[in-house]
Write a protein that holds these residues in place. Structure first.
Motif, PDB file in Angstrom:
ATOM      1  N   UNK A  90      -5.420   0.690   6.485  1.00 12.99           N
ATOM      2  CA  UNK A  90      -4.881   2.032   6.226  1.00 12.99           C
ATOM      3  C   UNK A  90      -5.823   2.833   5.332  1.00 12.99           C
ATOM      4  N   UNK A  91      -6.459   2.153   4.381  1.00 13.89           N
ATOM      5  CA  UNK A  91      -7.429   2.826   3.523  1.00 13.89           C
ATOM      6  C   UNK A  91      -8.583   3.371   4.351  1.00 13.89           C
ATOM      7  N   UNK A  92      -9.051   2.583   5.311  1.00 10.36           N
ATOM      8  CA  UNK A  92     -10.141   3.043   6.175  1.00 10.36           C
ATOM      9  C   UNK A  92      -9.763   4.339   6.882  1.00 10.36           C
ATOM     10  N   UNK A  93      -8.565   4.386   7.440  1.00  7.83           N
ATOM     11  CA  UNK A  93      -8.137   5.591   8.148  1.00  7.83           C
ATOM     12  C   UNK A  93      -7.845   6.742   7.188  1.00  7.83           C
ATOM     13  N   UNK A  94      -7.446   6.424   5.956  1.00 13.49           N
ATOM     14  CA  UNK A  94      -7.178   7.468   4.976  1.00 13.49           C
ATOM     15  C   UNK A  94      -8.453   8.181   4.534  1.00 13.49           C
ATOM     16  N   UNK A  95      -9.601   7.556   4.756  1.00 17.31           N
ATOM     17  CA  UNK A  95     -10.880   8.143   4.350  1.00 17.31           C
ATOM     18  C   UNK A  95     -11.437   9.127   5.367  1.00 17.31           C
ATOM     19  N   UNK A  96     -10.770   9.262   6.484  1.00 17.20           N
ATOM     20  CA  UNK A  96     -11.384   9.868   7.651  1.00 17.20           C
ATOM     21  C   UNK A  96     -10.728  11.182   8.052  1.00 17.20           C
ATOM     22  N   UNK A  97     -11.517  12.217   8.380  1.00 12.91           N
ATOM     23  CA  UNK A  97     -10.930  13.467   8.874  1.00 12.91           C
ATOM     24  C   UNK A  97     -10.163  13.235  10.171  1.00 12.91           C
ATOM     25  N   UNK A  98      -9.179  14.049  10.405  1.00 15.10           N
ATOM     26  CA  UNK A  98      -8.402  13.964  11.643  1.00 15.10           C
ATOM     27  C   UNK A  98      -9.324  14.106  12.844  1.00 15.10           C
ATOM     28  N   UNK A  99      -9.133  13.210  13.833  1.00 15.86           N
ATOM     29  CA  UNK A  99      -9.918  13.269  15.052  1.00 15.86           C
ATOM     30  C   UNK A  99     -11.208  12.477  15.018  1.00 15.86           C
ATOM     31  N   UNK A 100     -11.533  11.887  13.868  1.00 17.37           N
ATOM     32  CA  UNK A 100     -12.761  11.102  13.745  1.00 17.37           C
ATOM     33  C   UNK A 100     -12.438   9.695  13.265  1.00 17.37           C
ATOM     34  N   UNK A 105     -20.405   3.731   6.615  1.00 16.46           N
ATOM     35  CA  UNK A 105     -20.375   3.463   5.179  1.00 16.46           C
ATOM     36  C   UNK A 105     -19.014   2.941   4.739  1.00 16.46           C
ATOM     37  N   UNK A 106     -17.947   3.576   5.194  1.00 17.43           N
ATOM     38  CA  UNK A 106     -16.590   3.113   4.877  1.00 17.43           C
ATOM     39  C   UNK A 106     -16.375   1.709   5.417  1.00 17.43           C
ATOM     40  N   UNK A 107     -16.777   1.490   6.655  1.00 15.29           N
ATOM     41  CA  UNK A 107     -16.641   0.169   7.273  1.00 15.29           C
ATOM     42  C   UNK A 107     -17.394  -0.885   6.477  1.00 15.29           C
ATOM     43  N   UNK A 108     -18.611  -0.555   6.085  1.00  9.65           N
ATOM     44  CA  UNK A 108     -19.437  -1.503   5.337  1.00  9.65           C
ATOM     45  C   UNK A 108     -18.803  -1.869   4.000  1.00  9.65           C
ATOM     46  N   UNK A 109     -18.329  -0.885   3.259  1.00  8.94           N
ATOM     47  CA  UNK A 109     -17.749  -1.168   1.951  1.00  8.94           C
ATOM     48  C   UNK A 109     -16.496  -2.032   2.062  1.00  8.94           C
ATOM     49  N   UNK A 134     -13.960   4.198  -5.247  1.00  5.83           N
ATOM     50  CA  UNK A 134     -15.311   4.366  -4.714  1.00  5.83           C
ATOM     51  C   UNK A 134     -15.299   5.121  -3.387  1.00  5.83           C
ATOM     52  N   UNK A 135     -14.319   4.829  -2.540  1.00  7.52           N
ATOM     53  CA  UNK A 135     -14.250   5.468  -1.228  1.00  7.52           C
ATOM     54  C   UNK A 135     -13.732   6.905  -1.310  1.00  7.52           C
ATOM     55  N   UNK A 136     -12.961   7.208  -2.352  1.00  6.44           N
ATOM     56  CA  UNK A 136     -12.402   8.554  -2.534  1.00  6.44           C
ATOM     57  C   UNK A 136     -11.750   9.071  -1.258  1.00  6.44           C
ATOM     58  N   UNK A 137     -10.686   8.422  -0.797  1.00  5.58           N
ATOM     59  CA  UNK A 137     -10.056   8.821   0.471  1.00  5.58           C
ATOM     60  C   UNK A 137      -9.482  10.227   0.412  1.00  5.58           C
ATOM     61  N   UNK A 138      -9.336  10.819   1.594  1.00  2.00           N
ATOM     62  CA  UNK A 138      -8.802  12.173   1.714  1.00  2.00           C
ATOM     63  C   UNK A 138      -7.298  12.217   1.473  1.00  2.00           C
ATOM     64  N   UNK A 139      -6.643  11.079   1.641  1.00  2.00           N
ATOM     65  CA  UNK A 139      -5.198  11.006   1.455  1.00  2.00           C
ATOM     66  C   UNK A 139      -4.853   9.595   0.985  1.00  2.00           C
ATOM     67  N   UNK A 140      -3.626   9.382   0.578  1.00  2.00           N
ATOM     68  CA  UNK A 140      -3.194   8.060   0.166  1.00  2.00           C
ATOM     69  C   UNK A 140      -3.129   7.121   1.378  1.00  2.00           C
ATOM     70  N   UNK A 141      -3.560   5.874   1.180  1.00  2.00           N
ATOM     71  CA  UNK A 141      -3.480   4.901   2.271  1.00  2.00           C
ATOM     72  C   UNK A 141      -2.041   4.628   2.667  1.00  2.00           C
ATOM     73  N   UNK A 142      -1.119   4.882   1.758  1.00  3.13           N
ATOM     74  CA  UNK A 142       0.296   4.663   2.049  1.00  3.13           C
ATOM     75  C   UNK A 142       0.936   5.821   2.795  1.00  3.13           C
ATOM     76  N   UNK A 149      -2.266   6.611  12.310  1.00  5.45           N
ATOM     77  CA  UNK A 149      -3.587   6.558  12.930  1.00  5.45           C
ATOM     78  C   UNK A 149      -3.983   5.119  13.226  1.00  5.45           C
ATOM     79  N   UNK A 150      -3.620   4.200  12.345  1.00 13.56           N
ATOM     80  CA  UNK A 150      -3.885   2.782  12.604  1.00 13.56           C
ATOM     81  C   UNK A 150      -3.077   2.295  13.802  1.00 13.56           C
ATOM     82  N   UNK A 151      -1.810   2.668  13.861  1.00 10.08           N
ATOM     83  CA  UNK A 151      -0.989   2.265  15.008  1.00 10.08           C
ATOM     84  C   UNK A 151      -1.544   2.831  16.303  1.00 10.08           C
TER      85      UNK A 151
END
Length: 213
Positions: A90-100, A105-109, A134-142, A149-151
């Protein structure tokens, strides 16, 4: 420009290995890679399977093999495995703009968080907090958006025929596992086998035995 899709879940050491070795497999080709986090457990459930770490004997072999394969990349086992990867996915998807999809870098970390910290707990609250900072996500992973987006990504992977991670998709062909990287490289290089019909014919072989449930 060749477009590839790399399906991964941080629970998989083979995803971490394939991620490290992917640049070598792609060297000399003009490519763009979408890194797509999905829930491996959902793939297993959909196909009525257990994960390698849930099967006695196979569990021990998996750890021995990945430690041997990952020596040059500093791969190390986390404190517990398997573990619940939902917070990281969920954190991975929270770091990402809609549609992308998430960036390399996110994957690697996230993969390094699990597989490069010898003996550390992947879900330790203080470690998750440090990774999130460190990742500074655009929204909360929760947030529901990250969960959805994960589903959606997992459902789309299942519909595309993905059954395990890592899987790399190119031109409708899916290459499963870090040991499939040489096969992927051959396809990208134009190996005539892939245009010979052998790929399609292999999937049409009839079963001589169907095991009961």
């Amino acid at each position: 420009m060749k477009a590839l899709r790399f399906y991964w879940d941080p629970i998989s050491p083979y995803a971490a290995l394939a991620f490290q070795r992917l640049p070598e497999a792609l060297a000399g080709h003009s490519v763009v890679v979408d890194y797509v986090p999905i829930l491996f457990g959902a793939l297993l459930k959909a196909n009525g399977q257990k994960g390698p770490a849930e099967i006695p004997g196979k569990r021990e072999w998996t750890y021995r093999q990945v430690l041997w394969l990952g020596r040059e990349h500093g791969l190390a086992l986390p404190a517990q495995h398997p573990f619940n990867p939902l917070a990281l996915l969920r954190l991975a998807w929270a770091c990402t703009p809609e549609g992308l999809p998430p960036s390399r870098w996110v994957t690697e970390l996230i993969l390094e968080h699990v597989w490069r910290a010898d003996g550390a707990d992947a879900n330790a609250p203080e470690r998750l907090a440090a990774l999130t900072e460190r990742l500074a996500p655009r929204r909360q992973a929760s947030d529901e958006q990250a969960k959805q987006r994960l589903r959606d990504a997992t459902d789309a992977a299942l519909q595309a025929g993905v059954f395990g991670v890592p899987t790399i998709e190119w031109q409708g062909k899916r290459f499963w596992g870090q040991d499939a990287l040489p096969m992927l490289r051959a396809a990208l290089d134009g190996d005539p086998w892939f245009a010979s019909g052998a790929w399609e014919a292999a999937g049409e072989r009839p079963a001589g035995l169907v095991r009961g449930s």
